[in-house]
Design a protein around this motif. Structure first.
Motif, mmCIF file in Angstrom:
data_model
loop_
_atom_site.group_PDB
_atom_site.id
_atom_site.type_symbol
_atom_site.label_atom_id
_atom_site.label_comp_id
_atom_site.label_asym_id
_atom_site.label_seq_id
_atom_site.Cartn_x
_atom_site.Cartn_y
_atom_site.Cartn_z
ATOM 1 N N ASP A 8 13.365 -48.397 -14.093
ATOM 2 C CA ASP A 8 12.230 -49.118 -13.524
ATOM 3 C C ASP A 8 11.171 -49.254 -14.613
ATOM 4 O OD1 ASP A 8 9.627 -49.527 -12.123
ATOM 5 O OD2 ASP A 8 10.876 -49.381 -10.331
ATOM 6 N N MET A 9 10.653 -50.461 -14.800
ATOM 7 C CA MET A 9 9.663 -50.686 -15.850
ATOM 8 C C MET A 9 8.442 -49.788 -15.694
ATOM 9 S SD MET A 9 10.737 -52.901 -18.087
ATOM 10 C CE MET A 9 9.269 -53.604 -18.845
ATOM 11 N N ALA A 10 8.173 -49.336 -14.465
ATOM 12 C CA ALA A 10 7.025 -48.462 -14.235
ATOM 13 C C ALA A 10 7.183 -47.118 -14.936
ATOM 14 C CB ALA A 10 6.826 -48.253 -12.736
ATOM 15 N N ASP A 11 8.414 -46.760 -15.310
ATOM 16 C CA ASP A 11 8.659 -45.472 -15.959
ATOM 17 C C ASP A 11 8.626 -45.557 -17.486
ATOM 18 O OD1 ASP A 11 9.030 -44.216 -13.512
ATOM 19 O OD2 ASP A 11 11.171 -44.671 -13.466
ATOM 20 N N ALA A 41 10.991 -51.436 -27.475
ATOM 21 C CA ALA A 41 11.235 -52.778 -26.944
ATOM 22 C C ALA A 41 10.591 -52.847 -25.565
ATOM 23 C CB ALA A 41 12.731 -53.068 -26.870
ATOM 24 N N PRO A 42 9.268 -52.973 -25.504
ATOM 25 C CA PRO A 42 8.556 -52.858 -24.226
ATOM 26 C C PRO A 42 8.910 -53.937 -23.214
ATOM 27 C CG PRO A 42 7.074 -53.581 -25.989
ATOM 28 C CD PRO A 42 8.350 -53.166 -26.640
ATOM 29 N N ILE A 88 7.874 -40.993 -7.508
ATOM 30 C CA ILE A 88 8.801 -41.422 -6.462
ATOM 31 C C ILE A 88 10.122 -41.800 -7.124
ATOM 32 C CG2 ILE A 88 9.256 -43.101 -4.636
ATOM 33 C CD1 ILE A 88 6.234 -43.453 -4.372
ATOM 34 N N PRO A 89 11.242 -41.157 -6.762
ATOM 35 C CA PRO A 89 12.533 -41.485 -7.379
ATOM 36 C C PRO A 89 12.890 -42.954 -7.191
ATOM 37 C CG PRO A 89 12.682 -39.455 -6.121
ATOM 38 C CD PRO A 89 11.347 -40.060 -5.791
ATOM 39 N N ARG A 90 13.518 -43.538 -8.218
ATOM 40 C CA ARG A 90 13.885 -44.950 -8.177
ATOM 41 C C ARG A 90 15.259 -45.126 -7.547
ATOM 42 N NH1 ARG A 90 8.674 -45.603 -9.035
ATOM 43 N NH2 ARG A 90 8.022 -44.948 -11.111
#
Length: 591
Positions: A8-11, A41-42, A88-90
């Motif tokens: 997840d990009m949030a991580d 590599a964002p 929160i787990p993905r």
């Protein structure tokens, strides 16, 4: 190279903070002798690590049980990450990812004979990305390229399925690894009767040749290896025997520098030592060519293009440059084509192969993976696969392939250009259909030199295994190692290197393997590998292992010996150097 990609990009920021060079060095330190570099590599939420000197001189030289290094990446999964309290787990990755449902009938094969539909109008690119390849937006030409193979021993079935149902314009075959041509040349020098081209040439191209000719599908393949002309003659002979008329086959030669490499004043990149010092032991030297020969052959009407060593992605770049009329000097367009080629070059790796991890990254139908199809127009790029085949095509599979075998992703060097892969992103538009977004400016001019792989004879290696099971298995394996070490001294074994591994304990991650919990394993395999200058010294290992059947410990089992009674093989060390382009001219002959 090892990539760490956020589910997840949030991580991503969490990974950036904790998966540092220092943390990776602590984990891999026992087996990494050189520097460790980290690249970001964002746009795809990824970190790319380059670990130097982890394979003891490279795949062709190492005595490690896991010679490719691929399985070393799983050690990264043991690196601890501290999660914030509110984390929160993905969700896991699978056919349900991105809110897209997968039709069970499609996966199971109920629609297996249906052609792959061409995609809908492409959605808008995400902010910061672009679809445009740089051509006239009014152009409606769409080209479909299929990836038949990723290497010489890939599956055979996907090529036939793609030819029959893929509605393709081009079908591409990648058949080489780094060692392929050196190994083939060494076998020929040693009198083993090895063919100078891919021995699977007819097995792969024969079943699809008539279909491709009738449907107008062009075949691009680097199965020519050392002698594309011999390969072309063999394929043309097959075509005539089977009534396939009017087939024009191009043999693209160039870059074979074995006879002249020591006279060019070059140095090895890895050591800085002159190439000429290895004159007596050099087996082969071949440059990585770009797409120029493929473009020329297609422009002159070739139905099949057989090449020597061409950079993998250029097998796809060539057809794109030809179809869309790109100048080979237009590095921006060439870089966009390189992105497509790089995503396609490893076949099913982008459609779920070498991706699945049960419970984390689930992939259906691995026994019948669909190979990828690239659908390319001047204003859009999408990857898909045949309906009814197994596998999974999603942004996550594309991200992994984008960084595969890449060092610095912002400077991906190839013969035709330098590409910034950090300016690429992906979105899912349908199940198993991914749109590729490429920034307008990702290319730099091609390098003035070409990379040359030089194969050098470096002695011989062999290995044997003895097997133990039940109570005390590990202690008996350790005692056997002690016996062998004493015996090696008694017989004055002249070995460059001796390695002992315990399969089930430390054979893959080697000295970096986590400590055991104190319980003895129920089964252990002791592996012994040696490297020598002479084959007679290598053969001493077998002569010490065989007597253990009656001179060793209780319960000693043995790995079955090959029919020839020996596993001795030549060590062909691979090194590289850079050669000016003018030393690798291209020529083409038609058959």
């Amino acid at each position: 190279m090892i990539s760490v990609i956020a589910y997840d990009m949030a991580d991503y920021e969490l990974l950036c903070r904790q998966v540092t060079i220092e943390a990776v060095r602590e984990l891999f330190g026992p087996i990494t002798q050189g520097d460790i570099e980290r690249y970001e590599a964002p746009r795809i939420g990824a970190l790319n690590f380059v670990l130097h000197e982890v394979l003891e001189g490279g795949r062709s030289r190492t005595l490690a049980f896991e010679e490719s290094g691929k399985a070393l990446s799983s050690l990264m999964l043991t690196l601890p990450i501290t999660l914030p309290g509110e984390y929160i787990p993905r969700e896991r990755i699978g056919p349900m990812a991105a809110g897209l449902s997968a039709d069970k009938e499609t996966v199971s094969g109920a629609s297996k004979n249906a052609p792959t539909p061409r995609g809908p109008r492409l959605p808008a690119a995400p902010q910061g990305g672009a679809f445009c390849l740089g051509g006239d937006p009014a152009t409606k030409k769409t080209i479909r390229l299929g990836s038949a193979t990723a290497w010489s021993r890939d599956r055979f079935g996907p090529a036939e399925a793609l030819a029959e149902r893929g509605e393709l314009d081009y079908l591409c075959f990648e058949s080489m690894s780094e060692i392929t041509m050196s190994a083939a040349q060494a076998a020929r020098q040693d009198g083993h009767g090895s063919l100078p081209y891919d021995p699977y040439l007819i097995d792969r191209l024969g079943p699809i040749l008539k279909t491709c000719k009738e449907k107008g599908i062009k075949i691009i393949s680097n199965q020519g290896w050392l002698d594309p002309d011999a390969a072309a003659l063999q394929l043309q002979s097959f075509a005539r025997e089977h009534g396939i008329q009017g087939l024009k086959i191009a043999a693209v030669r160039g870059g074979i520098l074995t006879d002249e490499i020591t006279g060019l004043g070059l140095d090895f990149l890895e050591t800085g030592r002159p190439v000429a010092e290895s004159r007596a032991d050099i087996v082969s030297a071949e440059a990585y060519l770009g797409c120029e020969g493929i473009v020329r052959a297609l422009s002159e009407g070739a139905d099949v293009v057989l090449t020597t060593r061409v950079a993998d992605a250029c097998l796809y770049l060539g057809p794109l440059a030809h179809e869309f009329g790109w100048s080979l000097e237009d590095h921006e367009k060439m870089a966009r084509g390189m992105v497509i080629g790089h995503l396609m070059e490893c076949g099913a790796q982008v459609s779920g192969g070498y991706f699945a991890d049960p419970g984390y990254k689930d992939v259906p139908g691995l026994e019948d993976l669909g190979h990828p199809i690239a659908e390319v127009s001047e204003h859009g790029i999408a990857l898909t696969k045949l309906a009814g085949t197994g596998g999974l095509l999603c942004p996550a599979t594309c991200k992994e392939q984008l960084l595969y075998e890449v060092g610095d992703p912002s400077n991906y060097l190839a013969p035709d250009c330098i590409t910034d892969l950090t300016q690429v992103s992906f979105t899912q538009s349908q199940p198993d259909r991914v749109e590729v977004h490429i920034d307008p400016s990702i290319g730099k001019p091609r390098p003035p030199t070409l990379k040359v792989l030089v194969g050098v004879r470096e002695g011989y290696m062999t290995e044997e295994m003895v097997i133990f099971a039940g109570p005390g298995a590990l202690a008996r394996a350790q005692a056997t190692q002690s016996i062998l070490e004493h015996r090696f001294r008694q017989i004055a074994l002249d070995a460059r290197q001796i390695r002992f591994d315990y399969l089930g304990l430390n054979a893959v991650h080697r000295e970096a393997s986590p400590k055991q919990d104190g319980r003895d394993p129920y089964e252990v395999i002791l592996r012994v590998a040696i490297k020598t200058d002479l084959p007679r010294e290598a053969d001493k290992l077998r002569k010490e292992i065989d007597p253990l059947a009656v001179n060793g410990l209780y319960g000693t089992g043995k790995w079955a010996t090959s029919a020839g009674g020996s596993r001795i093989r030549s060590v062909i060390g691979l090194s590289s150097c850079l050669v000016p382009r003018e030393h690798a001219p291209i020529s083409i002959t038609y058959y």
